[in-house]
Design a protein around this motif. Sequence first.
Motif, PDB file in Angstrom:
ATOM      1  N   ASP A 149       0.838  -1.200   0.000  1.00 56.81           N
ATOM      2  CA  ASP A 149       0.000   0.000   0.000  1.00 56.81           C
ATOM      3  C   ASP A 149       0.870   1.245   0.000  1.00 56.81           C
ATOM      4  OD1 ASP A 149      -2.353  -1.454  -0.015  1.00 56.81           O
ATOM      5  OD2 ASP A 149      -2.713  -1.218   2.147  1.00 56.81           O
ATOM      6  N   PHE A 150       1.890   1.260   0.849  1.00 54.69           N
ATOM      7  CA  PHE A 150       2.804   2.406   0.893  1.00 54.69           C
ATOM      8  C   PHE A 150       3.581   2.529  -0.419  1.00 54.69           C
ATOM      9  CE2 PHE A 150       7.066   4.083   1.622  1.00 54.69           C
ATOM     10  CZ  PHE A 150       6.730   5.384   1.971  1.00 54.69           C
ATOM     11  N   PHE A 151       4.083   1.420  -0.918  1.00 51.14           N
ATOM     12  CA  PHE A 151       4.875   1.417  -2.147  1.00 51.14           C
ATOM     13  C   PHE A 151       4.103   2.069  -3.298  1.00 51.14           C
ATOM     14  CE2 PHE A 151       5.998  -0.683  -6.159  1.00 51.14           C
ATOM     15  CZ  PHE A 151       7.343  -0.364  -6.233  1.00 51.14           C
ATOM     16  N   PHE A 152       2.830   1.754  -3.417  1.00 51.71           N
ATOM     17  CA  PHE A 152       2.030   2.281  -4.521  1.00 51.71           C
ATOM     18  C   PHE A 152       1.676   3.761  -4.358  1.00 51.71           C
ATOM     19  CE2 PHE A 152       1.337  -2.255  -5.502  1.00 51.71           C
ATOM     20  CZ  PHE A 152       1.759  -2.215  -6.819  1.00 51.71           C
ATOM     21  N   THR A 153       2.009   4.360  -3.223  1.00 52.27           N
ATOM     22  CA  THR A 153       1.828   5.810  -3.076  1.00 52.27           C
ATOM     23  C   THR A 153       3.045   6.575  -3.588  1.00 52.27           C
ATOM     24  OG1 THR A 153       2.765   6.004  -0.839  1.00 52.27           O
ATOM     25  CG2 THR A 153       0.401   5.473  -1.016  1.00 52.27           C
ATOM     26  N   LEU A 154       4.150   5.872  -3.843  1.00 49.17           N
ATOM     27  CA  LEU A 154       5.355   6.535  -4.330  1.00 49.17           C
ATOM     28  C   LEU A 154       5.173   6.999  -5.766  1.00 49.17           C
ATOM     29  CD1 LEU A 154       8.016   4.024  -2.940  1.00 49.17           C
ATOM     30  CD2 LEU A 154       7.275   6.200  -1.924  1.00 49.17           C
TER      31      LEU A 154
END
Length: 51
Positions: free
Chosen positions: A26-31
Motif C-alpha cells: 500500500d505504501f509502495f504504490f503511493t510513491l
Amino acid sequence: MIRKYGVDRVLFGTDYPMWSHEQELDFFFTLDLTDEERRAILSENAKKVYG
C-alpha cells in the motif's frame, strides 16, 4: 533512495513480521513511480539478481 541510487538497484521487501506485505505494498504504490519502475522494483530486479 530510489532516485539517488537508481531504480535498477532496488528490490521490494518487507520487514515481516514487523509489517505485513499488504501494508508495505500500500505504501509502495503511493510513491511517485512509473509502471515500469514499479515492475522493476517488484520483480524484474530480483529476476536479474536471483535468476
